[in-house]
Design a protein around this motif. Structure first.
Motif: not given
Length: 409
Positions: A146-174
């Motif tokens: 799942q991906v959500k656009d919140h406050r101008g930032r993308f965050s990602y959530l996999t099926s085995d997690r309950q907390k979103y991972i922000s795009a900043r932790k993945l890199g600028s290309h995400y």
């Protein structure tokens, strides 16, 4: 050496970070004492960027390899993720060695961290998506992310997690800015390809099914010959269908009969290709269903076969568990025969592939039905045109015979 060179490029600083001489005002100096001798320099974000830029210039001048310190990393890999990847790869290699010792090819040889899985999934979908909505839908459907656009930032959530991972932790290309720009480029490229296709392909008008019907041949219609009222009704209906046919060929620009026939043949070939593609996908889907069946059979009997290998009296064990061992060997043989690289597929991968094939099959059959209806309509138009031309030729022949008989009289 680098430290000495750096001090040479900044002679106003000592090795302790003290100002040894006064300097002129700089963009990174906020206070007056930051420029006076004897004071310790004040570290700010601007001053840190200045030092990073200076270090990059020095490394470039000395011919040393230098990472871009001023721009965020395209793929941000922390030290924790780096060591987690190394540990995971080591454990995977050890597990694969045990599997290979039993003569089974491992399904997976490269370990991926959770962040790396998300990066790979985003890279795959971002190459095809033309909007954020499409990106969001495909990422959820194909990878369960799942991906959500919140406050101008993308965050990602996999099926085995309950907390979103922000795009900043993945890199600028995400992040949001980079991906939205990529979606715009994909949409523009798609429009250009569509325009090129429309220019080369003569069938560019969207087909809308009409209510055209075949013109009835009165000479071969027994009911019309038996009933004068029905024959009159058929004549009126034929005139209406002829008028609709003429309007149809004028609306679609069929100025010659050959052009109409060429278009009919082209649509027929497209219909045949669409049907062939759908049948091919249907065959692939059947094969995947068989793989799912045999993989389930393999997994359900794997423990029994493992006990058989550990058994001291294999003959008695095989007699007592003949059906389970036979099912295991049958499933293993089928899976190996249908795995070109020798790796057994996972149930998750097979079910994902099945879902994609089901969607592809549905879309291909819709395309086939579209061209089938289009072809049927064009066939109706062709037959009506032939009937109109035959009637016109018959009338001309009758008029010619009438004129000849008058002259002979």
């Amino acid at each position: 050496m680098i430290k000495a060179t750096f001090l040479q490029s900044a002679p106003h600083l000592s090795s302790l970070g003290l100002m040894v001489s006064d300097i002129a005002p700089q963009p990174y100096t906020e206070r007056a004492i930051d420029r006076k001798a004897g004071y310790k320099h004040h570290l700010t974000k601007e001053y840190l960027r200045h030092l990073q830029g200076s270090l990059m210039d020095i490394c470039q001048r000395e011919g040393l390899y230098q990472v871009d310190l001023l721009s965020p990393a395209a793929e941000k890999i922390t030290q924790q993720e780096y060591h987690a990847q190394r540990r995971g790869q080591l454990n995977l290699d050890m597990a694969n060695m045990e599997i290979m010792a039993e003569g089974i090819a491992p399904m997976k040889t490269k370990f991926e961290t959770n962040k790396e899985k998300i990066r790979n999934a985003i890279n795959d979908i971002a190459e095809r998506a033309k909007s954020f909505e499409e990106f969001q839908r495909l990422l959820k459907a194909e990878y369960g992310i799942q991906v959500k656009d919140h406050r101008g930032r993308f965050s990602y959530l996999t099926s085995d997690r309950q907390k979103y991972i922000s795009a900043r932790k993945l890199g600028s290309h995400y992040g949001r800015e980079y991906l939205l720009q990529l979606f715009e480029e994909n949409a523009l490229a798609a429009e250009q390809n569509q325009a090129q296709w429309a220019q080369d392909d003569p069938i560019t008008i969207l087909f809308i099914k009409s209510d055209l019907r075949l013109v009835v041949d009165l000479q071969n219609c027994i009911k019309a010959q038996q009933s004068r009222a029905y024959a009159q009704k058929v004549k009126i209906s034929n005139l209406q269908q002829m008028a609709k046919t003429v309007a149809y060929i004028q609306e679609h620009g069929y100025d010659t009969q050959k052009k109409l026939q060429d278009t009919t043949d082209t649509i027929q070939s497209k219909m045949a290709k669409a049907r062939s593609d759908a049948k091919l996908t249907e065959a692939k889907l059947k094969k995947v269903n068989e793989q799912i069946h045999y993989l389930g059979q393999y997994l359900s009997t794997k423990s029994v076969y493992a006990d058989f290998l550990k058994s001291t009296n294999k003959k008695d064990f095989r007699q007592n568990h003949a059906d389970e061992i036979a099912e295991y060997e049958e499933a293993l043989q089928f899976l190996k025969q249908n795995s070109p690289d020798g790796k057994l597929p996972t149930m998750k991968d097979l079910r994902s592939e099945k879902e994609l094939l089901v969607q592809q099959k549905s879309a291909q059959y819709e395309t086939y039905q579209y061209f089938r209806d289009y072809h049927r309509e064009l066939q109706t138009v062709c037959e009506n045109v032939n009937h109109i031309l035959d009637a016109s030729q018959t009338k001309q022949q009758e008029q010619k015979k009438s004129h000849q008989s008058e002259h002979s009289i």
